[in-house]
Scaffold this motif. Structure first.
Motif, PDB file in Angstrom:
ATOM      1  N   PRO A 142     -25.031 -60.398  -7.639  1.00  0.00           N
ATOM      2  CA  PRO A 142     -23.789 -60.722  -7.941  1.00  0.00           C
ATOM      3  C   PRO A 142     -23.072 -59.747  -8.849  1.00  0.00           C
ATOM      4  N   GLU A 143     -23.967 -58.559  -9.294  1.00  0.00           N
ATOM      5  CA  GLU A 143     -23.379 -57.445  -9.926  1.00  0.00           C
ATOM      6  C   GLU A 143     -22.604 -56.487  -8.834  1.00  0.00           C
ATOM      7  N   ASP A 144     -22.767 -56.509  -7.693  1.00  0.00           N
ATOM      8  CA  ASP A 144     -22.039 -55.893  -6.670  1.00  0.00           C
ATOM      9  C   ASP A 144     -20.534 -56.484  -6.483  1.00  0.00           C
ATOM     10  N   THR A 145     -20.220 -57.480  -7.164  1.00  0.00           N
ATOM     11  CA  THR A 145     -18.877 -58.289  -6.824  1.00  0.00           C
ATOM     12  C   THR A 145     -17.969 -57.286  -7.607  1.00  0.00           C
ATOM     13  N   ALA A 146     -17.058 -56.872  -6.561  1.00  0.00           N
ATOM     14  CA  ALA A 146     -16.006 -55.942  -6.844  1.00  0.00           C
ATOM     15  C   ALA A 146     -14.866 -55.684  -5.672  1.00  0.00           C
ATOM     16  N   ASP A 147     -14.036 -55.277  -5.918  1.00  0.00           N
ATOM     17  CA  ASP A 147     -13.049 -54.611  -4.803  1.00  0.00           C
ATOM     18  C   ASP A 147     -13.545 -53.346  -4.365  1.00  0.00           C
ATOM     19  N   TYR A 148     -13.896 -53.009  -3.251  1.00  0.00           N
ATOM     20  CA  TYR A 148     -14.423 -51.724  -2.723  1.00  0.00           C
ATOM     21  C   TYR A 148     -13.086 -50.938  -2.164  1.00  0.00           C
ATOM     22  N   TYR A 149     -13.320 -49.896  -2.274  1.00  0.00           N
ATOM     23  CA  TYR A 149     -12.383 -48.698  -1.531  1.00  0.00           C
ATOM     24  C   TYR A 149     -12.866 -47.697  -1.031  1.00  0.00           C
ATOM     25  N   CYS A 150     -12.424 -47.316   0.109  1.00  0.00           N
ATOM     26  CA  CYS A 150     -12.709 -45.942   0.669  1.00  0.00           C
ATOM     27  C   CYS A 150     -11.935 -44.731   0.416  1.00  0.00           C
ATOM     28  N   ALA A 151     -12.371 -43.800   0.289  1.00  0.00           N
ATOM     29  CA  ALA A 151     -11.420 -42.612   0.292  1.00  0.00           C
ATOM     30  C   ALA A 151     -11.948 -41.320   1.094  1.00  0.00           C
ATOM     31  N   ALA A 152     -11.204 -40.324   1.459  1.00  0.00           N
ATOM     32  CA  ALA A 152     -11.408 -39.330   2.310  1.00  0.00           C
ATOM     33  C   ALA A 152     -10.861 -37.933   1.482  1.00  0.00           C
ATOM     34  N   GLY A 153     -11.560 -37.088   1.686  1.00  0.00           N
ATOM     35  CA  GLY A 153     -11.039 -35.633   0.881  1.00  0.00           C
ATOM     36  C   GLY A 153     -12.134 -34.624   1.333  1.00  0.00           C
ATOM     37  N   LEU A 176     -11.968 -39.303  -8.846  1.00  0.00           N
ATOM     38  CA  LEU A 176     -10.835 -40.119  -8.213  1.00  0.00           C
ATOM     39  C   LEU A 176      -9.978 -39.076  -7.644  1.00  0.00           C
ATOM     40  N   GLY A 177      -9.317 -38.271  -8.209  1.00  0.00           N
ATOM     41  CA  GLY A 177      -8.446 -37.158  -8.039  1.00  0.00           C
ATOM     42  C   GLY A 177      -8.868 -36.218  -7.087  1.00  0.00           C
ATOM     43  N   SER A 178     -10.051 -36.023  -6.622  1.00  0.00           N
ATOM     44  CA  SER A 178     -10.680 -35.290  -5.395  1.00  0.00           C
ATOM     45  C   SER A 178     -10.558 -35.554  -4.176  1.00  0.00           C
ATOM     46  N   TYR A 179      -9.989 -36.977  -3.884  1.00  0.00           N
ATOM     47  CA  TYR A 179      -9.809 -37.565  -2.731  1.00  0.00           C
ATOM     48  C   TYR A 179      -8.155 -37.400  -2.312  1.00  0.00           C
ATOM     49  N   TYR A 180      -7.918 -37.160  -0.988  1.00  0.00           N
ATOM     50  CA  TYR A 180      -6.676 -36.915  -0.646  1.00  0.00           C
ATOM     51  C   TYR A 180      -5.956 -38.662  -0.248  1.00  0.00           C
ATOM     52  N   TYR A 181      -6.658 -39.263   0.601  1.00  0.00           N
ATOM     53  CA  TYR A 181      -6.473 -40.388   1.054  1.00  0.00           C
ATOM     54  C   TYR A 181      -7.366 -41.721   0.523  1.00  0.00           C
ATOM     55  N   TRP A 182      -6.710 -42.786   0.379  1.00  0.00           N
ATOM     56  CA  TRP A 182      -7.461 -44.170  -0.082  1.00  0.00           C
ATOM     57  C   TRP A 182      -6.804 -45.088   0.969  1.00  0.00           C
ATOM     58  N   GLY A 183      -7.861 -45.799   1.144  1.00  0.00           N
ATOM     59  CA  GLY A 183      -7.690 -47.162   1.814  1.00  0.00           C
ATOM     60  C   GLY A 183      -7.277 -48.344   0.835  1.00  0.00           C
ATOM     61  N   GLN A 184      -6.754 -49.607   1.334  1.00  0.00           N
ATOM     62  CA  GLN A 184      -6.661 -50.571   0.405  1.00  0.00           C
ATOM     63  C   GLN A 184      -7.960 -51.147   0.049  1.00  0.00           C
ATOM     64  N   GLY A 185      -8.052 -52.079  -1.052  1.00  0.00           N
ATOM     65  CA  GLY A 185      -9.405 -52.482  -1.224  1.00  0.00           C
ATOM     66  C   GLY A 185      -9.647 -53.517  -0.570  1.00  0.00           C
ATOM     67  N   THR A 186     -10.940 -53.932  -0.166  1.00  0.00           N
ATOM     68  CA  THR A 186     -11.789 -54.985   0.242  1.00  0.00           C
ATOM     69  C   THR A 186     -12.540 -55.620  -0.610  1.00  0.00           C
ATOM     70  N   GLN A 187     -12.430 -56.731  -0.873  1.00  0.00           N
ATOM     71  CA  GLN A 187     -13.037 -57.701  -1.827  1.00  0.00           C
ATOM     72  C   GLN A 187     -14.496 -58.069  -1.408  1.00  0.00           C
ATOM     73  N   VAL A 188     -15.345 -57.954  -2.273  1.00  0.00           N
ATOM     74  CA  VAL A 188     -16.779 -58.639  -2.143  1.00  0.00           C
ATOM     75  C   VAL A 188     -17.299 -59.194  -3.204  1.00  0.00           C
ATOM     76  N   THR A 189     -17.636 -60.778  -2.791  1.00  0.00           N
ATOM     77  CA  THR A 189     -18.050 -61.819  -3.920  1.00  0.00           C
ATOM     78  C   THR A 189     -19.313 -61.968  -3.753  1.00  0.00           C
ATOM     79  N   VAL A 190     -20.251 -62.028  -4.374  1.00  0.00           N
ATOM     80  CA  VAL A 190     -21.692 -62.113  -4.448  1.00  0.00           C
ATOM     81  C   VAL A 190     -21.847 -63.357  -5.209  1.00  0.00           C
ATOM     82  N   SER A 191     -22.053 -64.590  -4.880  1.00  0.00           N
ATOM     83  CA  SER A 191     -22.441 -65.762  -5.507  1.00  0.00           C
ATOM     84  C   SER A 191     -24.179 -65.502  -5.674  1.00  0.00           C
ATOM     85  N   SER A 192     -24.451 -66.196  -7.074  1.00  0.00           N
ATOM     86  CA  SER A 192     -25.770 -66.179  -7.386  1.00  0.00           C
ATOM     87  C   SER A 192     -26.305 -67.587  -6.920  1.00  0.00           C
TER      88      SER A 192
END
Length: 124
Positions: A87-98, A108-124
């Motif tokens: 459950p503690e993995d629940t979050a929006d996940y973003y990938c970034a390249a740099g 965060l400022g070390s990366y040039y490019y960001w994807g939009q978030g993808t939501q992960v929800t883990v139920s207990s």
């Protein structure tokens, strides 16, 4: 370079998801890639990182042994396999390249490019 993150969803604790970070407009193999999580009310933080040159990887302690990064250069995609989800993995996940130096990979400022978030929800 445009990044498209996908693969999130709702899963029960103990389940698995595979997140994808697909690039267009450039070659992802030329960049280091980080996966970041941002839980509600919390700052965005690095959970997994793969270096550009030697493919060296790094994981935050809370996901070591459960999450695995991989590159598919033919598909211009980096994957984050997430197993034994909690459950503690629940979050929006973003990938970034740099091209961060190793000591700056969490910045965060070390990366040039960001994807939009993808939501992960883990139920207990």
């Amino acid at each position: 370079v445009q990044l498209q993150a996908s693969g999130g969803g709702l899963v029960q604790a103990g389940g698995s998801l595979r997140l994808s970070c697909a690039a267009s407009g450039g070659s992802l193999r030329d960049y280091a890639v980080g996966w970041f999580k941002q839980a509600p009310g919390k700052e965005r933080e690095l959970v997994a990182f793969i270096r550009v040159n030697n493919g060296q990887m790094d994981y935050v302690d809370s996901v070591k042994g459960r999450f695995t990064l991989s590159r598919d250069n033919a598909r211009n995609t980096v994957y984050l396999q997430m197993n034994s989800l909690k459950p503690e993995d629940t979050a929006d996940y973003y990938c970034a390249a740099g091209r961060p130096i190793w000591s700056s990979r969490k910045n965060l400022g070390s990366y040039y490019y960001w994807g939009q978030g993808t939501q992960v929800t883990v139920s207990s």
